[in-house]
Each structure stands twice: as C-alpha cells, then as structure tokens.
Motif scaffolding. Structure first.
Motif, PDB file in Angstrom:
ATOM      1  N   SER A  58       0.839  -1.202   0.000  1.00 57.28           N
ATOM      2  CA  SER A  58       0.000   0.000   0.000  1.00 57.28           C
ATOM      3  C   SER A  58       0.871   1.247   0.000  1.00 57.28           C
ATOM      4  O   SER A  58       2.085   1.178   0.259  1.00 57.28           O
ATOM      5  CB  SER A  58      -0.920   0.005   1.229  1.00 57.28           C
ATOM      6  OG  SER A  58      -0.175   0.330   2.389  1.00 57.28           O
ATOM      7  N   ASN A  59       0.259   2.391  -0.252  1.00 54.81           N
ATOM      8  CA  ASN A  59       1.024   3.639  -0.241  1.00 54.81           C
ATOM      9  C   ASN A  59       1.521   3.992   1.157  1.00 54.81           C
ATOM     10  O   ASN A  59       2.312   4.903   1.319  1.00 54.81           O
ATOM     11  CB  ASN A  59       0.215   4.785  -0.860  1.00 54.81           C
ATOM     12  CG  ASN A  59      -1.102   5.019  -0.167  1.00 54.81           C
ATOM     13  OD1 ASN A  59      -1.414   4.370   0.830  1.00 54.81           O
ATOM     14  ND2 ASN A  59      -1.894   5.933  -0.694  1.00 54.81           N
ATOM     15  N   LYS A  60       1.061   3.249   2.166  1.00 52.76           N
ATOM     16  CA  LYS A  60       1.552   3.435   3.540  1.00 52.76           C
ATOM     17  C   LYS A  60       2.587   2.379   3.910  1.00 52.76           C
ATOM     18  O   LYS A  60       2.981   2.268   5.065  1.00 52.76           O
ATOM     19  CB  LYS A  60       0.383   3.401   4.521  1.00 52.76           C
ATOM     20  CG  LYS A  60      -0.571   4.564   4.323  1.00 52.76           C
ATOM     21  CD  LYS A  60      -1.702   4.536   5.303  1.00 52.76           C
ATOM     22  CE  LYS A  60      -2.620   5.722   5.021  1.00 52.76           C
ATOM     23  NZ  LYS A  60      -3.749   5.771   5.920  1.00 52.76           N
ATOM     24  N   GLY A  61       3.009   1.560   2.932  1.00 50.79           N
ATOM     25  CA  GLY A  61       4.044   0.571   3.164  1.00 50.79           C
ATOM     26  C   GLY A  61       3.559  -0.750   3.754  1.00 50.79           C
ATOM     27  O   GLY A  61       4.360  -1.578   4.146  1.00 50.79           O
ATOM     28  N   VAL A  64      -0.335  -6.100   1.365  1.00 55.97           N
ATOM     29  CA  VAL A  64      -1.700  -6.578   1.181  1.00 55.97           C
ATOM     30  C   VAL A  64      -1.625  -7.797   0.271  1.00 55.97           C
ATOM     31  O   VAL A  64      -1.089  -7.717  -0.832  1.00 55.97           O
ATOM     32  CB  VAL A  64      -2.606  -5.504   0.552  1.00 55.97           C
ATOM     33  CG1 VAL A  64      -4.031  -6.032   0.406  1.00 55.97           C
ATOM     34  CG2 VAL A  64      -2.580  -4.212   1.356  1.00 55.97           C
ATOM     35  N   ILE A  65      -2.126  -8.927   0.765  1.00 52.79           N
ATOM     36  CA  ILE A  65      -2.132 -10.154  -0.020  1.00 52.79           C
ATOM     37  C   ILE A  65      -3.546 -10.385  -0.529  1.00 52.79           C
ATOM     38  O   ILE A  65      -4.459 -10.618   0.257  1.00 52.79           O
ATOM     39  CB  ILE A  65      -1.656 -11.356   0.818  1.00 52.79           C
ATOM     40  CG1 ILE A  65      -0.248 -11.102   1.360  1.00 52.79           C
ATOM     41  CG2 ILE A  65      -1.699 -12.643  -0.018  1.00 52.79           C
ATOM     42  CD1 ILE A  65       0.233 -12.147   2.358  1.00 52.79           C
ATOM     43  N   TYR A  66      -3.716 -10.273  -1.835  1.00 51.82           N
ATOM     44  CA  TYR A  66      -4.989 -10.586  -2.483  1.00 51.82           C
ATOM     45  C   TYR A  66      -4.893 -12.047  -2.899  1.00 51.82           C
ATOM     46  O   TYR A  66      -3.937 -12.440  -3.578  1.00 51.82           O
ATOM     47  CB  TYR A  66      -5.216  -9.703  -3.708  1.00 51.82           C
ATOM     48  CG  TYR A  66      -5.341  -8.243  -3.357  1.00 51.82           C
ATOM     49  CD1 TYR A  66      -6.574  -7.710  -3.007  1.00 51.82           C
ATOM     50  CD2 TYR A  66      -4.237  -7.407  -3.360  1.00 51.82           C
ATOM     51  CE1 TYR A  66      -6.699  -6.370  -2.674  1.00 51.82           C
ATOM     52  CE2 TYR A  66      -4.350  -6.071  -3.027  1.00 51.82           C
ATOM     53  CZ  TYR A  66      -5.582  -5.562  -2.682  1.00 51.82           C
ATOM     54  OH  TYR A  66      -5.709  -4.231  -2.349  1.00 51.82           O
ATOM     55  N   ILE A  85       7.836 -10.581   3.495  1.00 49.76           N
ATOM     56  CA  ILE A  85       6.940  -9.755   4.297  1.00 49.76           C
ATOM     57  C   ILE A  85       7.210 -10.067   5.759  1.00 49.76           C
ATOM     58  O   ILE A  85       6.978 -11.179   6.215  1.00 49.76           O
ATOM     59  CB  ILE A  85       5.464 -10.049   3.965  1.00 49.76           C
ATOM     60  CG1 ILE A  85       5.188  -9.755   2.496  1.00 49.76           C
ATOM     61  CG2 ILE A  85       4.543  -9.254   4.881  1.00 49.76           C
ATOM     62  CD1 ILE A  85       3.847 -10.267   2.021  1.00 49.76           C
ATOM     63  N   SER A  86       7.737  -9.091   6.481  1.00 50.53           N
ATOM     64  CA  SER A  86       7.956  -9.290   7.915  1.00 50.53           C
ATOM     65  C   SER A  86       6.810  -8.614   8.659  1.00 50.53           C
ATOM     66  O   SER A  86       6.260  -7.610   8.218  1.00 50.53           O
ATOM     67  CB  SER A  86       9.307  -8.713   8.336  1.00 50.53           C
ATOM     68  OG  SER A  86       9.376  -7.350   8.014  1.00 50.53           O
ATOM     69  N   GLY A  87       6.444  -9.198   9.750  1.00 48.98           N
ATOM     70  CA  GLY A  87       5.331  -8.648  10.507  1.00 48.98           C
ATOM     71  C   GLY A  87       4.001  -9.004   9.874  1.00 48.98           C
ATOM     72  O   GLY A  87       3.881  -9.953   9.119  1.00 48.98           O
ATOM     73  N   GLY A  88       3.022  -8.213  10.162  1.00 53.32           N
ATOM     74  CA  GLY A  88       1.679  -8.494   9.692  1.00 53.32           C
ATOM     75  C   GLY A  88       1.454  -8.099   8.245  1.00 53.32           C
ATOM     76  O   GLY A  88       2.220  -7.340   7.657  1.00 53.32           O
ATOM     77  N   ALA A  89       0.428  -8.645   7.689  1.00 50.10           N
ATOM     78  CA  ALA A  89      -0.010  -8.304   6.346  1.00 50.10           C
ATOM     79  C   ALA A  89      -1.533  -8.333   6.346  1.00 50.10           C
ATOM     80  O   ALA A  89      -2.144  -9.058   7.132  1.00 50.10           O
ATOM     81  CB  ALA A  89       0.529  -9.291   5.326  1.00 50.10           C
ATOM     82  N   ILE A  90      -2.121  -7.554   5.497  1.00 52.66           N
ATOM     83  CA  ILE A  90      -3.564  -7.601   5.325  1.00 52.66           C
ATOM     84  C   ILE A  90      -3.851  -8.716   4.330  1.00 52.66           C
ATOM     85  O   ILE A  90      -3.287  -8.738   3.230  1.00 52.66           O
ATOM     86  CB  ILE A  90      -4.091  -6.252   4.801  1.00 52.66           C
ATOM     87  CG1 ILE A  90      -3.790  -5.140   5.805  1.00 52.66           C
ATOM     88  CG2 ILE A  90      -5.578  -6.340   4.487  1.00 52.66           C
ATOM     89  CD1 ILE A  90      -4.008  -3.743   5.268  1.00 52.66           C
TER      90      ILE A  90
END
Length: 105
Positions: A58-61, A64-66, A85-90
């Motif tokens: 995202s533009n906020k870094g 997002v996994i579709y 991807i470290s940490g959380g992901a949407i």
C-alpha cells in the motif's frame, strides 16, 4: 504474483530475482500477461485455471495479499516468506471474478 498448482506455490515477486516480473505495466503487470513468461514447462492450462493471488504494498508501506478463496491459510506463511513480508499483512480473500479458477466453474 503467485499461483497454487497441484498443492505447490509458484511465486514471482517483483524484484531483481525475477527480471521478467519488474513492470507494473507492459507485458508482466497482470496474471494473464505474466503467465506467458512463467507457465510451467508442458502446461497447457490458461492463466486463470489455477487459484492465484498477488502481493501489493500500500502507499503506507503495508503488505496486502490478495488471494483466491481456494488457497488455504496454510499457504500464507510461505507467501509471506517468499515475498519477504515481515510482521503483519492484510489478507484479502478475493471472491471476485478476477480470481476465479477451475474450482469456481
């Protein structure tokens, strides 16, 4: 971008490791166009036959996994690892026509 083929992920992060996947426009910006470059040898299935997904930032870094509804949660860890991807992901399970595969027909 990624596909789930016979229980295994086929992944193509947009980075220097996969130079054919570096564009967000042109010949590799969507699954259909990329498929022509990365289709497994001997595979005659169209790009939309297998369940698939993509990772966007995202533009906020935030990652997002579709993902197709036919790719189980057990693959999310592997997707996060492959795409670094470290940490959380949407996680957005996508029920739209865009991610339909043979299982929806």
């Amino acid at each position: 971008m990624f596909w789930l083929i016979n229980g295994e992920l086929l992944t193509f992060p947009f980075d220097r490791k996969y130079p054919e996947c570096t564009a967000k426009s042109g010949d590799t910006y969507n699954h259909q166009k990329l498929w022509e470059s990365v289709r497994p040898k001997g595979c005659k299935k169209p790009f939309d036959y297998y369940p698939r997904g993509r990772v966007d930032i995202s533009n906020k870094g935030k990652a997002v996994i579709y993902i197709s509804v036919h790719i189980g949660e057990e693959f999310v860890t592997e997707i996060k690892s492959t795409f670094e991807i470290s940490g959380g992901a949407i996680i957005r399970y996508d029920h739209s026509r865009h991610y339909m595969c043979y299982l929806d027909r």
